[in-house]
Design an enzyme around this catalytic site. Structure first.
Site, PDB file in Angstrom:
ATOM      1  CB  THR A  43      -0.919   0.188   1.329  1.00 58.08           C
ATOM      2  OG1 THR A  43      -1.629  -1.311   1.434  1.00 58.08           O
ATOM      3  CG2 THR A  43      -1.766   1.187   1.194  1.00 58.08           C
TER       4      THR A  43
ATOM      5  CD  GLN B 214      -1.957 -11.352  -4.163  1.00 53.81           C
ATOM      6  OE1 GLN B 214      -1.528 -12.285  -3.983  1.00 53.81           O
ATOM      7  NE2 GLN B 214      -2.630 -10.586  -3.174  1.00 53.81           N
TER       8      GLN B 214
ATOM      9  CB  SER C 262       3.181  -6.942   0.854  1.00 54.21           C
ATOM     10  OG  SER C 262       2.719  -5.715   1.195  1.00 54.21           O
TER      11      SER C 262
ATOM     12  CG  HIS D 200       1.386  -9.448   4.610  1.00 53.12           C
ATOM     13  ND1 HIS D 200       0.069  -9.885   4.361  1.00 53.12           N
ATOM     14  CD2 HIS D 200       1.352  -8.218   4.046  1.00 53.12           C
ATOM     15  CE1 HIS D 200      -0.646  -8.919   3.974  1.00 53.12           C
ATOM     16  NE2 HIS D 200       0.084  -7.924   3.752  1.00 53.12           N
TER      17      HIS D 200
ATOM     18  CB  THR E  53      13.633   3.890  13.303  1.00 51.11           C
ATOM     19  OG1 THR E  53      13.889   5.330  13.956  1.00 51.11           O
ATOM     20  CG2 THR E  53      14.801   3.114  13.798  1.00 51.11           C
TER      21      THR E  53
ATOM     22  CB  CYS F 103      -8.119  -4.110   0.432  1.00 50.14           C
ATOM     23  SG  CYS F 103      -6.432  -4.780   0.959  1.00 50.14           S
TER      24      CYS F 103
END
Ligand code: PMP
Length: 393
Positions: free
Chosen positions: A72, A177, A197, A199, A237, A336
């Site tokens: 995102t 994906q 991403s 995850h 950070t 989503c």
């Protein structure tokens, strides 16, 4: 009770090696990688080692890899970042983008950009006859989802990227994906910016990737909303444990997708075999209509519309809930968008009949699924569809 997780496109269970890596780094290397003392230096070393490993796996150079909180944010940084430094013109996206990208496109529309949606055919693939029209002046930026998260269709990103390059148009792709299905070689892609991403590939949540060609990085620097440091593309950070966990998840992927001009060819593996097996079982059921391209598609994705044999729609959300009660976890679309009411824009874009636009079920498979799971799931889906059909009669 079953516990069969078939929603890999929403998220995946972190791999045990990833969990162990997170624990190890969290305990031992928790320093701020910007600190110049020993604790910080150790954290910086882990961070840079992880970046190098990730870059090697994706055939990129380390200075093309930027860590974000997820796709995102990568999508946001890419589109908002470059448009911040370009004269206004046209941006082209497809009509089947992830909601995170549509949101940015709407913001850019409000900022005065012209947003054009590249239509797709009923398989969810962009219409290449429109290529010249879409890439004509004043198009400045094109963003195309590589592997569609709901219906699994794959776009010919290398071809579009090459055509963009010829015309000096910037090209971004959302590869979120794709990566779980195989590593790509960044050095062979005609892409300027790429989002992903961790995850989605059994890595940790809250960490993502933005890959940027060196030639365009200046455009994204000093974005007022992100870069407080001179020359920063993203400030704050860095989370060394999450970055190390991401790198471990990438290490666990060993096979490469082959990207030709107009095709993405995935390696055959256990996931693609399990997906094919389930498709073979489910295709016999007259209550299911498969959607999305059956040729150019993510090898871990099955999506279909659910109905009675006489085509009375069954809501995707209804069947997801019924399957969940039996320990089988699926989705009625992109995670989503599945919590929002109303038809999915993707199903509208591929011209699904209005009566069936809320009837989609998505199954996305990961390496944890076995042959036995496939047989169990087949029976449960068949029985659940039958019981829901009885209620409609
Ligand atoms: N793009 C695509 C294609 C996705 O499938 C997702 C996750 N559903 C995202 C972007 C957003 O990823 P994240 O939630 O990790 O930021």
């Amino acid at each position: 009770m079953n516990n069969i997780y078939l929603d890999a496109s929403a998220t995946t269970p972190p791999h045990i090696d990833v969990i162990n890596k997170l624990k190890e780094i969290q305990f031992e290397c928790w320093g701020n990688p910007s600190s110049i003392h020993k604790v910080g230096i150790i954290a910086r070393e882990i961070l840079e080692r992880s970046r190098l490993s990730l870059a090697n796996k994706l055939k990129a150079s380390t200075d093309e890899i930027f860590f974000t909180s997820g796709a995102t944010e990568s999508n946001y940084l890419a589109l908002k970042g470059v448009t911040n430094n370009l004269d206004k013109g046209r941006i082209v996206i497809t009509s089947v983008e992830h909601p995170s990208l549509n949101l940015i496109a709407n913001q850019l529309l409000n900022d005065g950009w012209d947003i054009k949606y590249w239509p797709v055919d009923h398989h969810g693939i962009i219409d290449l006859d429109l290529l010249d029209e879409m890439l004509s002046s004043p198009t400045k930026l094109v963003s195309i989802i590589w592997g569609q998260s709901e219906i699994g269709s794959i776009q010919p990103i290398n071809l579009i990227g090459r055509e963009c390059k010829k015309r000096n148009i910037l090209f971004h792709t959302d590869a979120t994906q794709i990566l779980p299905n195989g590593l790509f070689e960044w050095s062979n892609l005609n892409v300027d910016m790429l989002s992903a991403s961790a995850h989605k590939l059994q890595g940790p949540k809250g960490i993502g990737l933005l890959m940027l060609r060196k030639g365009i990085q200046d455009l994204l620097m000093n974005n007022p909303s992100y870069g407080f440091k001179n020359g920063a593309i993203r400030s704050g950070t860095e989370s060394v444990p999450l970055i190390a966990g991401f790198s471990t998840a990438i290490d666990l992927l060993s096979e490469y997708v082959e990207v030709t001009d107009n095709q993405t060819l995935f390696p055959e593996n256990n996931v693609s075999k399990m997906t094919s097996l389930l498709k073979k079982n489910l295709i016999k059921n007259k209550q299911l209509t498969f959607i999305g391209s059956q040729k150019e598609r993510l090898p871990n994705n099955l999506s279909f519309l659910c109905h009675t044999e006489s085509m009375i729609p069954i809501k995707g959300r209804e069947i997801v809930r019924l399957l969940s009660k039996q320990g089988v976890y699926t989705s009625s679309g992109s995670a989503c968008s599945s919590s929002s009411q109303g038809p999915s824009p993707t199903l509208v874009a591929i011209n699904v009949d209005k009566s069936l636009q809320e009837s989609a079920l998505r199954i996305t498979i990961g390496p944890w699924i076995s042959n036995n799971d496939i047989n169990t799931v087949t029976n449960i889906i068949f029985e659940s569809l039958q019981s829901l059909a009885l209620k409609k009669q």
